[in-house]
Write a protein that holds these residues in place. Structure first.
Motif, PDB file in Angstrom:
ATOM      1  N   ILE A 286       0.753  -1.049  -0.221  1.00 28.57           N
ATOM      2  CA  ILE A 286       0.025   0.006   0.065  1.00 28.57           C
ATOM      3  C   ILE A 286       0.786   1.074   0.071  1.00 28.57           C
ATOM      4  O   ILE A 286       0.689   2.262  -0.776  1.00 28.57           O
ATOM      5  CB  ILE A 286      -1.039   0.218   1.360  1.00 28.57           C
ATOM      6  CG1 ILE A 286      -1.975  -1.008   1.068  1.00 28.57           C
ATOM      7  CG2 ILE A 286      -1.415   1.528   1.504  1.00 28.57           C
ATOM      8  CD1 ILE A 286      -2.916  -1.259   2.475  1.00 28.57           C
ATOM      9  N   TYR A 287       2.071   1.296   0.594  1.00 24.99           N
ATOM     10  CA  TYR A 287       2.867   2.401   0.581  1.00 24.99           C
ATOM     11  C   TYR A 287       3.329   2.935  -0.558  1.00 24.99           C
ATOM     12  O   TYR A 287       3.251   4.021  -0.804  1.00 24.99           O
ATOM     13  CB  TYR A 287       3.953   2.088   1.532  1.00 24.99           C
ATOM     14  CG  TYR A 287       4.993   3.029   1.959  1.00 24.99           C
ATOM     15  CD1 TYR A 287       4.379   4.383   2.353  1.00 24.99           C
ATOM     16  CD2 TYR A 287       6.471   3.244   1.971  1.00 24.99           C
ATOM     17  CE1 TYR A 287       5.283   5.553   2.596  1.00 24.99           C
ATOM     18  CE2 TYR A 287       7.312   3.943   2.420  1.00 24.99           C
ATOM     19  CZ  TYR A 287       6.738   5.153   2.705  1.00 24.99           C
ATOM     20  OH  TYR A 287       7.545   6.323   3.040  1.00 24.99           O
ATOM     21  N   TYR A 288       3.407   1.941  -1.476  1.00 28.05           N
ATOM     22  CA  TYR A 288       3.881   2.314  -2.949  1.00 28.05           C
ATOM     23  C   TYR A 288       2.607   2.531  -3.824  1.00 28.05           C
ATOM     24  O   TYR A 288       2.640   3.821  -4.476  1.00 28.05           O
ATOM     25  CB  TYR A 288       4.669   1.185  -3.546  1.00 28.05           C
ATOM     26  CG  TYR A 288       5.076   1.536  -5.036  1.00 28.05           C
ATOM     27  CD1 TYR A 288       5.860   2.500  -5.217  1.00 28.05           C
ATOM     28  CD2 TYR A 288       4.281   0.936  -6.249  1.00 28.05           C
ATOM     29  CE1 TYR A 288       6.236   2.821  -6.770  1.00 28.05           C
ATOM     30  CE2 TYR A 288       4.635   1.141  -7.379  1.00 28.05           C
ATOM     31  CZ  TYR A 288       5.604   1.946  -7.621  1.00 28.05           C
ATOM     32  OH  TYR A 288       5.997   2.188  -9.146  1.00 28.05           O
ATOM     33  N   VAL A 289       1.661   1.617  -3.798  1.00 30.24           N
ATOM     34  CA  VAL A 289       0.545   1.661  -4.734  1.00 30.24           C
ATOM     35  C   VAL A 289      -0.444   2.752  -4.406  1.00 30.24           C
ATOM     36  O   VAL A 289      -0.795   3.438  -5.476  1.00 30.24           O
ATOM     37  CB  VAL A 289      -0.157   0.442  -5.127  1.00 30.24           C
ATOM     38  CG1 VAL A 289       0.902  -0.538  -5.690  1.00 30.24           C
ATOM     39  CG2 VAL A 289      -0.812   0.140  -3.844  1.00 30.24           C
ATOM     40  N   LEU A 290      -0.543   3.134  -3.281  1.00 29.49           N
ATOM     41  CA  LEU A 290      -1.515   4.155  -2.545  1.00 29.49           C
ATOM     42  C   LEU A 290      -0.674   5.681  -2.198  1.00 29.49           C
ATOM     43  O   LEU A 290      -1.434   6.526  -1.814  1.00 29.49           O
ATOM     44  CB  LEU A 290      -2.318   3.683  -1.555  1.00 29.49           C
ATOM     45  CG  LEU A 290      -3.467   2.768  -1.970  1.00 29.49           C
ATOM     46  CD1 LEU A 290      -4.471   2.278  -0.847  1.00 29.49           C
ATOM     47  CD2 LEU A 290      -4.438   3.366  -3.142  1.00 29.49           C
ATOM     48  N   HIS A 291       0.478   5.689  -2.416  1.00 27.48           N
ATOM     49  CA  HIS A 291       1.061   6.750  -1.877  1.00 27.48           C
ATOM     50  C   HIS A 291       0.792   8.189  -2.339  1.00 27.48           C
ATOM     51  O   HIS A 291       0.269   9.210  -1.566  1.00 27.48           O
ATOM     52  CB  HIS A 291       2.673   6.762  -2.060  1.00 27.48           C
ATOM     53  CG  HIS A 291       3.455   7.628  -1.232  1.00 27.48           C
ATOM     54  ND1 HIS A 291       3.938   8.814  -1.637  1.00 27.48           N
ATOM     55  CD2 HIS A 291       3.924   7.358  -0.065  1.00 27.48           C
ATOM     56  CE1 HIS A 291       4.513   9.616  -0.655  1.00 27.48           C
ATOM     57  NE2 HIS A 291       4.631   8.821   0.325  1.00 27.48           N
ATOM     58  N   GLU A 292       0.807   8.032  -3.620  1.00 29.21           N
ATOM     59  CA  GLU A 292       0.461   9.518  -4.389  1.00 29.21           C
ATOM     60  C   GLU A 292      -0.912   9.990  -4.130  1.00 29.21           C
ATOM     61  O   GLU A 292      -1.479  11.101  -4.077  1.00 29.21           O
ATOM     62  CB  GLU A 292       0.727   9.417  -5.887  1.00 29.21           C
ATOM     63  CG  GLU A 292       2.114   9.497  -6.457  1.00 29.21           C
ATOM     64  CD  GLU A 292       2.517  10.082  -7.645  1.00 29.21           C
ATOM     65  OE1 GLU A 292       1.601  10.116  -8.358  1.00 29.21           O
ATOM     66  OE2 GLU A 292       3.675  10.547  -7.886  1.00 29.21           O
ATOM     67  N   SER A 293      -1.671   8.910  -3.967  1.00 31.95           N
ATOM     68  CA  SER A 293      -3.392   8.935  -3.485  1.00 31.95           C
ATOM     69  C   SER A 293      -3.477   9.938  -2.341  1.00 31.95           C
ATOM     70  O   SER A 293      -4.339  10.416  -2.065  1.00 31.95           O
ATOM     71  CB  SER A 293      -4.182   7.919  -3.638  1.00 31.95           C
ATOM     72  OG  SER A 293      -4.071   7.108  -2.284  1.00 31.95           O
ATOM     73  N   SER A 294      -2.730   9.794  -1.448  1.00 31.53           N
ATOM     74  CA  SER A 294      -2.571  10.377  -0.110  1.00 31.53           C
ATOM     75  C   SER A 294      -2.534  11.775  -0.616  1.00 31.53           C
ATOM     76  O   SER A 294      -3.008  12.641   0.497  1.00 31.53           O
ATOM     77  CB  SER A 294      -1.223  10.261   0.679  1.00 31.53           C
ATOM     78  OG  SER A 294      -1.149   8.478   0.977  1.00 31.53           O
ATOM     79  N   TYR A 295      -2.159  12.434  -1.617  1.00 24.86           N
ATOM     80  CA  TYR A 295      -2.110  13.821  -1.682  1.00 24.86           C
ATOM     81  C   TYR A 295      -3.216  14.145  -2.929  1.00 24.86           C
ATOM     82  O   TYR A 295      -3.186  15.085  -3.391  1.00 24.86           O
ATOM     83  CB  TYR A 295      -0.681  14.165  -2.433  1.00 24.86           C
ATOM     84  CG  TYR A 295       0.504  14.006  -1.504  1.00 24.86           C
ATOM     85  CD1 TYR A 295       0.657  14.730  -0.403  1.00 24.86           C
ATOM     86  CD2 TYR A 295       1.379  13.160  -1.390  1.00 24.86           C
ATOM     87  CE1 TYR A 295       1.579  14.789   0.530  1.00 24.86           C
ATOM     88  CE2 TYR A 295       2.403  12.969  -0.647  1.00 24.86           C
ATOM     89  CZ  TYR A 295       2.639  13.633   0.455  1.00 24.86           C
ATOM     90  OH  TYR A 295       3.565  13.567   1.339  1.00 24.86           O
TER      91      TYR A 295
END
Length: 427
Positions: A286-295
């Motif tokens: 999740i840290y990689y695949v959803l990282h940009e979605s955090s922003y």
């Protein structure tokens, strides 16, 4: 997946144990995956409640961990861990929530990739801050609490902002550490700002250790030639190597970088240490695949960090990047290769908004927030823009700590926030 009409309360469980003098309660709830009343899929959500002797009637403080993709810390003794816990327990019972998809909260792993890519992408789309807030609300209702308090670290602070945007009536005070996310800004703005800060921190490091600039440039040349291979079999790319800059975003991470660059690159020690220090390729995907979605506050990210890669970094290979993710890692990092199609589709996801500036301004939020002047992950200028929407949250600006100040300060940062919120210190 639960059957229609299933009674979720029948699946809930709470157990108790002792850790030295700490009383620990472990709570597992079954909650809906989505807000769709016709969707009967459920997940389990796990939380651990820590209470000190005599603290049985104290109010609750929910800790929201950084990430995405990291479970809550596991408490331990001698010394008490996490390091801020002793300060928090003086005035609260502390709830450490494993955010959905992590730890014991129906964790996401490679086995999910047995499903079609579209199903995996749809499932992961429910693991952002909005879903985490719904889970927290389910726990609050289960415990019979009218209002409680939040402590949000980094991504946990982002989640706190969504909580204030949607369920402010459930909150008493909020405390944020490196977690005042930008609002109404595209991801490109945030990543560009972070590149500028990484360039500054890179130069700070080389001024202190000038001998390491040429060493790192030499390593980049080796990476370009495919001459650095990790024990995992990964042939380290240039972008992966330069992501070691994330170490410069913590109080003592520079020391890990220093020790790595003192090693000969053809040794087992270097390869193993490098593997341990690189971000994104280990533990929860999740840290990689959803990282940009955090922003992604109502935008499509489309590999934003890669698209705004600065010319200064192309010209000077000694500059290091931070929490910037790159598409090529789905081809070069063995643990991420199976996630390629999922990552590519998530990058094109039209994400809904997470934050509502007007709702924040009318939330009557109180508490305090630590803003780190040199933060390379959550830029101070955008954090102060956000802080203006919640004027009842006192702001503590410090250059004494980096992004991990909550953990690195052994409770000092948290105590300062408590004092600010109580009016015992001035902002």
């Amino acid at each position: 997946m639960s059957a229609p009409g299933r009674n979720l309360e029948s699946m809930n469980e709470m157990t108790s144990t002792q850790l030295g003098q700490l009383h620990l309660e472990e709570l597992t709830l079954e909650v809906p995956l989505t807000t769709d009343a016709t969707d009967f899929r459920t997940i389990e959500v796990f939380a651990r409640i820590a209470t000190r002797p005599g603290g049985e009637n104290l109010p609750y403080l929910v800790f929201l961990q950084g990430g995405p993709g990291n479970e809550a810390p596991r408490p331990s003794l001698s010394p008490l861990n996490p390091s801020w816990l002793a300060v928090a327990l003086e005035r609260y019972r502390v709830i450490m929530l494993d955010q959905r998809g992590t730890g014991r909260s129906t964790p996401v792993g490679d086995s999910i990739l047995e499903k079609p890519t579209a199903e995996v992408v749809e499932y992961l789309s429910h693991l952002r801050a909005d879903g985490i807030v719904r889970d927290a609300e389910a726990i609050r209702e289960y415990l019979g609490v009218t209002k409680w308090n939040l402590l949000g670290q980094s991504f946990g602070g982002f989640t706190t902002l969504h909580y204030l945007s949607t369920h402010a009536d459930s909150l008493d005070q909020v405390f944020l550490t490196g977690g005042l996310s930008a609002i109404d800004r595209p991801a490109e703005d945030i990543y560009s700002n972070c590149y500028n800060r990484m360039q500054r921190n890179s130069e700070w490091y080389y001024r202190r250790f000038p001998q390491h600039r040429d060493i790192f440039r030499g390593l980049v040349e080796k990476a370009r030639a495919g001459e650095i291979t990790l024990p995992t079999g990964e042939v380290v790319s240039e972008s992966r190597l330069r992501s070691l800059g994330h170490l410069l975003g913590s109080n003592d991470g520079w020391l890990d970088l220093y020790h790595l660059l003192e090693l000969a690159p053809d040794t087992n020690a270097f390869r193993h240490d490098l593997a341990n220090l690189l971000p994104f390729g280990n533990r929860n995907p999740i840290y990689y695949v959803l990282h940009e979605s955090s922003y992604a506050d109502g935008v499509i990210t489309n590999w934003a960090a890669e698209r705004v890669y600065p010319e200064a970094f192309r010209a000077d290979t000694s500059l290091l990047t931070g929490e910037h993710v790159f598409q090529e890692w789905t081809d070069t990092v063995p643990s991420l290769q199976p996630w390629k199609e999922v990552a590519l589709e998530l990058a094109q996801m039209p994400w809904p908004k997470l934050y509502d500036a007007a709702a924040l301004e009318t939330s009557n939020a109180t508490g305090a927030a630590a803003v780190y002047a040199n933060d390379v992950f959550v830029p101070i200028d955008f954090s102060l823009e956000t802080a203006a929407h919640i004027p009842g949250v006192q702001v503590y600006i410090t250059s004494e700590h980096e992004h991990n100040g909550l953990r690195a300060s052994s409770g000092e940062v948290l105590q300062h926030l408590f004092d600010l919120a109580d009016g015992r210190k001035v902002r």
